[in-house]
Design a protein around this motif. Structure first.
Motif, PDB file in Angstrom:
ATOM      1  N   ARG A 172       0.759  -1.346   0.208  1.00  0.00           N
ATOM      2  CA  ARG A 172       0.113   0.166   0.100  1.00  0.00           C
ATOM      3  C   ARG A 172       0.978   1.308  -0.088  1.00  0.00           C
ATOM      4  NH1 ARG A 172      -4.527  -1.357   4.768  1.00  0.00           N
ATOM      5  NH2 ARG A 172      -5.639  -3.013   3.429  1.00  0.00           N
ATOM      6  N   SER A 176       1.039   4.637  -4.623  1.00  0.00           N
ATOM      7  CA  SER A 176       0.782   5.848  -4.936  1.00  0.00           C
ATOM      8  C   SER A 176       2.113   6.834  -5.301  1.00  0.00           C
ATOM      9  CB  SER A 176       0.076   6.800  -4.106  1.00  0.00           C
ATOM     10  OG  SER A 176       0.673   7.095  -2.746  1.00  0.00           O
ATOM     11  N   LYS A 177       3.124   6.110  -5.402  1.00  0.00           N
ATOM     12  CA  LYS A 177       4.701   6.705  -5.545  1.00  0.00           C
ATOM     13  C   LYS A 177       5.072   6.220  -6.923  1.00  0.00           C
ATOM     14  CE  LYS A 177       5.665   6.302  -0.553  1.00  0.00           C
ATOM     15  NZ  LYS A 177       6.826   5.242   0.641  1.00  0.00           N
ATOM     16  N   SER A 179       4.804   6.686 -11.274  1.00  0.00           N
ATOM     17  CA  SER A 179       3.869   7.230 -12.331  1.00  0.00           C
ATOM     18  C   SER A 179       4.394   6.371 -13.634  1.00  0.00           C
ATOM     19  CB  SER A 179       4.191   8.792 -12.529  1.00  0.00           C
ATOM     20  OG  SER A 179       5.641   8.842 -12.788  1.00  0.00           O
ATOM     21  N   SER A 184       3.940   0.351 -12.006  1.00  0.00           N
ATOM     22  CA  SER A 184       2.718   0.503 -11.301  1.00  0.00           C
ATOM     23  C   SER A 184       1.675  -0.342 -11.495  1.00  0.00           C
ATOM     24  CB  SER A 184       1.986   1.981 -11.508  1.00  0.00           C
ATOM     25  OG  SER A 184       1.612   1.927 -12.957  1.00  0.00           O
ATOM     26  N   ARG A 188       0.346  -2.687  -8.378  1.00  0.00           N
ATOM     27  CA  ARG A 188      -0.967  -3.025  -8.054  1.00  0.00           C
ATOM     28  C   ARG A 188      -1.301  -4.600  -7.886  1.00  0.00           C
ATOM     29  NH1 ARG A 188      -1.647   1.206 -11.808  1.00  0.00           N
ATOM     30  NH2 ARG A 188      -2.062  -0.452 -13.566  1.00  0.00           N
TER      31      ARG A 188
END
Length: 364
Positions: A172, A176-177, A179, A184, A188
């Motif tokens: 978690r 969000s770290k 791009s 990513s 996920r």
């Protein structure tokens, strides 16, 4: 220009000191997993090897990951946590402020690098500074791979370790770290598997579990014991393959340039791919797989003779054999004085004069 005999002896002695310190990284475990109550966890060496292998083999094909200097990226992966051989793996839970952590690591790396040639020392310090400054594309990608490897390892432990505590805080924290889409999607997917904590058959994961955790499984493979001369009373036991291959690559990266004419055209990425597909035989020789074992989503055994070609007698193949035996010498030294004495015949297995001297200093 080759160094004089006296200069070469001094260089070999100093380089052996560097390797003896660096060898601690094979036994330095990742603190975060231990703080969660996990045992027999990955080492920092196998973590860096996994990052370097990912960078050398699979990352260039991921969306958003093109355009980086692949060799520089691999070198950053190999060096970025090397100071932990001295200071240990300091996490935010260890109570050490970030500035103090960086100061300790910088001091440790400077001390280690002082034993290297001027060129190798400058390169090591430059790579460490670049990674921590996070100002280049390669440094930022290396940081992405650092997070990704942690997330993949969390997913692997979550689904393969009985009674594993929930590790979702690791995945978690990284969601969000990034791009970069290629990274990513994998983070996920790792989070999906950690959150499920039950099954690797999860439809919502974008990347299959077996593909995602390829290098996590690779870390747990063991190098078959290499046989020392029959007079030796000590024989190395199985060594985690990632640790061994990490040290082979670190040695190749930091050797004085006069030792490396046979690898002059081999970049760091190609070196990692070569070492990653090598079969190490018990006589110290090397052969390379017909298949790129790292470039697949399933693991074949690197020691399956059916998948190997004739042993490599070239100069580069012989150098890799020498590096294999040098790492065995480091393993013997770490096992204690009696083991090092028992392995005293090891230098005779090494063909390159300079590396033979380094091996003698390691053992004595």
């Amino acid at each position: 220009q080759l160094p004089s005999t006296t200069d070469e002896e001094a260089s070999a002695s100093a380089y052996a000191k560097f390797l003896i310190i660096a060898d601690n990284i094979k036994r330095t475990t990742r603190t975060g997993w231990q703080l969660r109550g996990l045992n027999n966890v990955e080492t920092v060496a196998s973590h860096m090897w996994s990052m370097a292998a990912e960078a050398a083999v699979r990352l260039p094909a991921w969306p958003g990951c093109s355009g980086a200097n692949q060799d520089r990226l691999v070198e950053l992966c190999i060096v970025h946590d090397l100071a932990e051989a001295v200071v240990g793996d300091l996490t935010p839970h260890c109570g050490v402020p970030p500035d103090e952590k960086l100061r300790r690591e910088q001091a440790a790396l400077n001390s280690m690098a002082a034993n290297l040639s001027r060129e190798s020392s400058a390169k090591l310090i430059s790579l460490f500074a670049e990674y921590n400054a996070q100002a280049t594309v390669e440094a930022r990608l290396a940081k992405e791979l650092d997070r990704l490897d942690m997330c993949c390892q969390a997913a692997y432990y979550q689904l393969t370790r009985p009674n594993c505590p929930n590790l979702s805080e690791f995945t978690r924290s990284c969601l969000s770290k990034t791009s970069i889409s290629g990274v990513s999607s994998r983070i996920r997917s790792a989070n999906v598997f950690v959150e499920s904590a039950k099954s690797s058959e999860t439809d919502s994961a974008e990347i299959p579990f077996e593909q995602l955790t390829l290098f996590s499984r690779y870390k747990e493979m063991r190098l078959m014991p290499l046989q020392l001369p029959s007079t030796a009373s000590w024989q190395p036991g199985p060594v985690p393959l990632g640790c061994h291959q990490y040290m082979v690559c670190l040695i190749a990266l930091t050797l004085p340039k006069h030792c490396l004419p046979m690898l002059a055209d081999t970049g760091a990425a190609e070196l990692v791919r070569t070492v990653g597909s090598a079969n190490f035989y018990d006589d110290g020789s090397v052969a390379f797989s017909k298949l790129d074992l790292l470039d697949s989503d399933s693991l074949a055994c690197p020691f399956d003779s059916a998948n190997s070609v004739a042993k490599d007698a070239s100069a580069s193949g012989q150098l890799l054999s020498d590096l294999v035996w040098l790492d065995v010498a480091l393993t013997a030294r770490s096992a204690g004085a009696s083991a090092a004495a028992a392995a005293s015949g090891l230098p005779s297995r090494i063909s390159l004069s300079y590396l033979r001297q380094v091996c003698e200093h390691v053992l004595h």
